[in-house]
Design a protein around this motif. Structure first.
Motif, PDB file in Angstrom:
ATOM      1  N   ASP A 163       0.828  -1.211   0.000  1.00  0.00           N
ATOM      2  CA  ASP A 163       0.000   0.000   0.000  1.00  0.00           C
ATOM      3  C   ASP A 163       0.864   1.263   0.000  1.00  0.00           C
ATOM      4  N   THR A 164       2.039   1.167   0.629  1.00  0.00           N
ATOM      5  CA  THR A 164       2.976   2.295   0.624  1.00  0.00           C
ATOM      6  C   THR A 164       3.423   2.609  -0.799  1.00  0.00           C
ATOM      7  N   TYR A 165       3.750   1.567  -1.564  1.00  0.00           N
ATOM      8  CA  TYR A 165       4.172   1.783  -2.951  1.00  0.00           C
ATOM      9  C   TYR A 165       3.048   2.439  -3.759  1.00  0.00           C
ATOM     10  N   LEU A 166       1.807   1.985  -3.529  1.00  0.00           N
ATOM     11  CA  LEU A 166       0.669   2.575  -4.242  1.00  0.00           C
ATOM     12  C   LEU A 166       0.474   4.034  -3.847  1.00  0.00           C
ATOM     13  N   LYS A 167       0.562   4.303  -2.545  1.00  0.00           N
ATOM     14  CA  LYS A 167       0.371   5.682  -2.083  1.00  0.00           C
ATOM     15  C   LYS A 167       1.497   6.579  -2.602  1.00  0.00           C
ATOM     16  N   ALA A 168       2.718   6.055  -2.635  1.00  0.00           N
ATOM     17  CA  ALA A 168       3.833   6.833  -3.198  1.00  0.00           C
ATOM     18  C   ALA A 168       3.577   7.117  -4.678  1.00  0.00           C
ATOM     19  N   TRP A 169       3.110   6.112  -5.415  1.00  0.00           N
ATOM     20  CA  TRP A 169       2.815   6.277  -6.831  1.00  0.00           C
ATOM     21  C   TRP A 169       1.767   7.376  -7.039  1.00  0.00           C
ATOM     22  N   ASN A 170       0.760   7.395  -6.166  1.00  0.00           N
ATOM     23  CA  ASN A 170      -0.321   8.369  -6.305  1.00  0.00           C
ATOM     24  C   ASN A 170       0.033   9.761  -5.787  1.00  0.00           C
ATOM     25  N   SER A 171       1.055   9.857  -4.950  1.00  0.00           N
ATOM     26  CA  SER A 171       1.393  11.169  -4.372  1.00  0.00           C
ATOM     27  C   SER A 171       2.644  11.808  -4.979  1.00  0.00           C
ATOM     28  N   LEU A 172       3.373  11.068  -5.794  1.00  0.00           N
ATOM     29  CA  LEU A 172       4.562  11.607  -6.470  1.00  0.00           C
ATOM     30  C   LEU A 172       4.293  11.609  -7.959  1.00  0.00           C
ATOM     31  N   PRO A 173       4.073  12.651  -8.666  1.00  0.00           N
ATOM     32  CA  PRO A 173       3.806  13.992  -8.197  1.00  0.00           C
ATOM     33  C   PRO A 173       2.444  14.092  -7.526  1.00  0.00           C
ATOM     34  N   PRO A 174       2.175  15.162  -6.871  1.00  0.00           N
ATOM     35  CA  PRO A 174       2.794  16.475  -6.842  1.00  0.00           C
ATOM     36  C   PRO A 174       3.942  16.610  -5.842  1.00  0.00           C
ATOM     37  N   HIS A 175       4.059  15.708  -4.870  1.00  0.00           N
ATOM     38  CA  HIS A 175       5.129  15.860  -3.889  1.00  0.00           C
ATOM     39  C   HIS A 175       6.479  15.494  -4.480  1.00  0.00           C
ATOM     40  N   ARG A 176       7.516  16.150  -3.991  1.00  0.00           N
ATOM     41  CA  ARG A 176       8.891  15.839  -4.363  1.00  0.00           C
ATOM     42  C   ARG A 176       9.711  15.864  -3.061  1.00  0.00           C
ATOM     43  N   PRO A 177       9.704  14.734  -2.334  1.00  0.00           N
ATOM     44  CA  PRO A 177      10.366  14.713  -1.025  1.00  0.00           C
ATOM     45  C   PRO A 177      11.878  14.866  -1.129  1.00  0.00           C
ATOM     46  N   ASN A 178      12.448  15.586  -0.155  1.00  0.00           N
ATOM     47  CA  ASN A 178      13.906  15.728  -0.101  1.00  0.00           C
ATOM     48  C   ASN A 178      14.563  14.462   0.415  1.00  0.00           C
ATOM     49  N   VAL A 179      13.892  13.789   1.357  1.00  0.00           N
ATOM     50  CA  VAL A 179      14.417  12.551   1.941  1.00  0.00           C
ATOM     51  C   VAL A 179      13.387  11.463   1.679  1.00  0.00           C
ATOM     52  N   LEU A 180      13.636  10.681   0.637  1.00  0.00           N
ATOM     53  CA  LEU A 180      12.669   9.668   0.211  1.00  0.00           C
ATOM     54  C   LEU A 180      12.430   8.627   1.295  1.00  0.00           C
ATOM     55  N   SER A 181      13.462   8.213   1.999  1.00  0.00           N
ATOM     56  CA  SER A 181      13.295   7.182   3.033  1.00  0.00           C
ATOM     57  C   SER A 181      12.346   7.661   4.131  1.00  0.00           C
ATOM     58  N   ALA A 182      12.475   8.904   4.550  1.00  0.00           N
ATOM     59  CA  ALA A 182      11.597   9.445   5.586  1.00  0.00           C
ATOM     60  C   ALA A 182      10.164   9.571   5.062  1.00  0.00           C
ATOM     61  N   TYR A 183      10.004   9.991   3.827  1.00  0.00           N
ATOM     62  CA  TYR A 183       8.685  10.130   3.218  1.00  0.00           C
ATOM     63  C   TYR A 183       7.990   8.772   3.163  1.00  0.00           C
ATOM     64  N   LEU A 184       8.695   7.764   2.673  1.00  0.00           N
ATOM     65  CA  LEU A 184       8.123   6.425   2.578  1.00  0.00           C
ATOM     66  C   LEU A 184       7.883   5.826   3.952  1.00  0.00           C
ATOM     67  N   GLY A 185       8.816   6.057   4.876  1.00  0.00           N
ATOM     68  CA  GLY A 185       8.668   5.546   6.236  1.00  0.00           C
ATOM     69  C   GLY A 185       7.439   6.117   6.916  1.00  0.00           C
ATOM     70  N   LYS A 186       7.174   7.392   6.703  1.00  0.00           N
ATOM     71  CA  LYS A 186       5.999   8.039   7.299  1.00  0.00           C
ATOM     72  C   LYS A 186       4.722   7.438   6.717  1.00  0.00           C
ATOM     73  N   ILE A 187       4.709   7.202   5.419  1.00  0.00           N
ATOM     74  CA  ILE A 187       3.538   6.586   4.785  1.00  0.00           C
ATOM     75  C   ILE A 187       3.315   5.191   5.354  1.00  0.00           C
ATOM     76  N   THR A 188       4.372   4.396   5.419  1.00  0.00           N
ATOM     77  CA  THR A 188       4.257   3.030   5.932  1.00  0.00           C
ATOM     78  C   THR A 188       3.784   3.015   7.368  1.00  0.00           C
ATOM     79  N   ARG A 189       4.333   3.899   8.170  1.00  0.00           N
ATOM     80  CA  ARG A 189       3.957   3.965   9.582  1.00  0.00           C
ATOM     81  C   ARG A 189       2.473   4.278   9.718  1.00  0.00           C
ATOM     82  N   GLN A 190       1.983   5.272   9.000  1.00  0.00           N
ATOM     83  CA  GLN A 190       0.573   5.651   9.106  1.00  0.00           C
ATOM     84  C   GLN A 190      -0.338   4.556   8.585  1.00  0.00           C
ATOM     85  N   LEU A 191       0.006   3.948   7.461  1.00  0.00           N
ATOM     86  CA  LEU A 191      -0.812   2.863   6.925  1.00  0.00           C
ATOM     87  C   LEU A 191      -0.841   1.679   7.889  1.00  0.00           C
ATOM     88  N   SER A 192       0.293   1.380   8.489  1.00  0.00           N
ATOM     89  CA  SER A 192       0.372   0.256   9.430  1.00  0.00           C
ATOM     90  C   SER A 192      -0.450   0.525  10.679  1.00  0.00           C
TER      91      SER A 192
END
Length: 186
Positions: free
Chosen positions: A49-78
């Motif tokens: 689900d994290t990969y899907l949410k990243a796919w749907n949110s990039l663009p418009p977002h362009r995170p400076n730290v991809l690991s933190a961006y993905l980690g936050k998504i995974t944490r919230q989904l979990s």
């Protein structure tokens, strides 16, 4: 592959972005999910689900730290999966255990009026964490954000589990005092 290249692939809508993300961050994201869920299937679902949410949110977002961006998504989904699947019975996961440890510092009942103050509370907690040593900060964040077990924290800091428990206890106690000094009713 570098994070900026992976983000560029997302922006180009190139499906190899997901493969590159999985190759570089798959284990990291699974660890976050599994620390919260303690279930392999649910953890895999959260990461997918994290990969899907990243796919749907990039663009418009362009995170400076991809690991933190993905980690936050995974944490919230979990956390969402955990809440949905464990409404009646809470299993003893690192998420449940770490939340119970923080129960003395922060109330879990939030009214509508208090919702606006959560941002201020987060800033106050961050201010307190900045007063700690780097080891104290990473121990606290590892336990209460990434839901790392006491053993994992002890391993990556090269200290005993009892020292980690003691450090976390003192940090929670200090946080409680700091929050009370800042006007928070606990």
């Amino acid at each position: 592959m570098q994070d900026d290249r992976i983000v560029a692939l997302y922006w180009q809508r190139d499906e190899t972005a997901i493969q590159e993300t999985e190759q570089k961050y798959g284990r990291y994201l699974f660890k976050i999910a599994n620390n919260i869920l303690s279930d392999l299937e649910d953890s895999e679902e959260s990461v997918n689900d994290t990969y899907l949410k990243a796919w749907n949110s990039l663009p418009p977002h362009r995170p400076n730290v991809l690991s933190a961006y993905l980690g936050k998504i995974t944490r919230q989904l979990s956390i969402d999966i955990f809440r949905t699947r464990n409404r009646e019975k809470r299993r003893a996961t690192e998420y449940a255990v770490s939340l119970s440890e923080l129960g003395d510092c922060v109330s879990d009942t939030v009214t509508t009026e208090q919702t606006a103050d959560l941002h201020l509370l987060a800033e106050t907690i961050n201010t307190y964490l900045n007063t700690l040593s780097a080891q104290g900060r990473t121990t606290f964040v590892g336990r209460y954000y990434f839901m790392d077990s006491i053993k994992e924290i002890a391993d990556y800091h090269g200290m005993s589990e009892s020292k980690v428990k003691s450090m976390l206890y003192r940090t929670r106690k200090g946080l409680r005092i700091y929050l009370e000094q800042e006007g928070y009713n606990l």
